[in-house]
Design an enzyme around this catalytic site. Structure first.
Site, short mmCIF file in Angstrom:
data_model
loop_
_atom_site.label_atom_id
_atom_site.label_comp_id
_atom_site.label_asym_id
_atom_site.label_seq_id
_atom_site.Cartn_x
_atom_site.Cartn_y
_atom_site.Cartn_z
N GLY A 1 15.21 14.44 -44.90
CA GLY A 1 16.79 13.92 -43.68
C GLY A 1 16.65 12.70 -43.77
O GLY A 1 16.53 11.57 -43.03
N HIS B 1 10.28 5.61 -37.18
CA HIS B 1 10.90 6.53 -35.49
C HIS B 1 11.70 7.93 -35.05
O HIS B 1 11.08 8.47 -36.22
CB HIS B 1 12.56 6.42 -36.05
CG HIS B 1 13.57 6.68 -36.65
ND1 HIS B 1 13.56 6.03 -38.08
CD2 HIS B 1 14.34 7.65 -36.74
CE1 HIS B 1 13.87 6.86 -39.25
NE2 HIS B 1 14.21 7.57 -38.36
P1 AMP Z 1 17.22 9.17 -39.85
O1 AMP Z 1 18.02 10.10 -41.01
O2 AMP Z 1 15.76 10.08 -39.71
O3 AMP Z 1 15.84 8.56 -40.96
O4 AMP Z 1 17.24 8.34 -38.80
C1 AMP Z 1 18.09 6.99 -39.18
C2 AMP Z 1 19.14 7.00 -37.65
O5 AMP Z 1 19.35 5.85 -37.68
C3 AMP Z 1 20.70 7.63 -37.93
O6 AMP Z 1 20.43 8.95 -36.83
C4 AMP Z 1 21.38 7.23 -38.02
O7 AMP Z 1 22.41 7.39 -36.60
C5 AMP Z 1 20.19 5.59 -37.19
N1 AMP Z 1 20.74 4.32 -37.52
C6 AMP Z 1 20.95 3.70 -38.54
N2 AMP Z 1 21.35 2.68 -38.10
C7 AMP Z 1 21.75 2.59 -37.04
C8 AMP Z 1 21.89 1.28 -36.23
N3 AMP Z 1 22.87 -0.18 -36.73
N4 AMP Z 1 21.72 1.63 -34.94
C9 AMP Z 1 21.00 2.86 -33.62
N5 AMP Z 1 21.09 4.02 -34.57
C10 AMP Z 1 21.57 3.42 -35.98
#
Ligand code: AMP
Ligand code: ZN
Length: 116
Positions: free
Chosen positions: A95, A102
């Site tokens: 996912g 992160h």
């Molecule tokens: P994942 O799907 O585990 O890779 O998590 C990526 C996360 O990054 C998601 O929960 C997104 O909502 C978050 N995300 C994407 N772009 C940004 C942004 N510019 N600032 C903060 N969070 C972000």
């Protein structure tokens, strides 16, 4: 890594709501929160995923910072209303949507298990 959203955030090219930042790790609020509190703990270094971590001390840095932040918010899992969840989505099937390592720190509601 000029196209990476988290590298751009680290470099100040796009804005984010910072909770913590030093030269190795930063913590921001997720732009699309899945819980009342949804933070991302991110290494400044561009590492694609958990599967690409070569130096195990990075886990200490990231987990240590996650727990510092959780503790600072009064989250210790000892009461009915202050547990939390740490998640590392890895790869497509895991996912992961942003290919820069992160940890998600989620809290403020009850989470189901197994995850969807
Ligand atoms: P994942 O799907 O585990 O890779 O998590 C990526 C996360 O990054 C998601 O929960 C997104 O909502 C978050 N995300 C994407 N772009 C940004 C942004 N510019 N600032 C903060 N969070 C972000
Ligand atoms: Zn990156």
């Amino acid at each position: 890594m000029s196209e990476c959203v988290f590298c751009k955030i680290a470099g100040g090219e796009i804005p984010a709501e910072f909770v913590y930042k030093d030269d190795k790790v930063f913590v921001i609020r997720d732009v699309n929160p899945q819980a009342p509190t949804h933070l991302l703990i991110v290494p400044v270094q561009h590492i694609v995923s958990a599967a690409e971590v070569d130096d195990p001390s990075l886990w200490s840095l990231l987990m240590g910072r996650a727990m510092e932040v959780a503790r600072g918010m009064g989250l210790d899992g000892k009461r009915d209303d202050n547990g939390f969840r740490l998640v590392i989505n890895t790869g497509i099937q895991g996912g992961q949507t942003v290919p820069h390592l992160h940890l998600h720190l989620l809290s403020g509601r009850n989470f189901g298990w197994p995850p969807g």
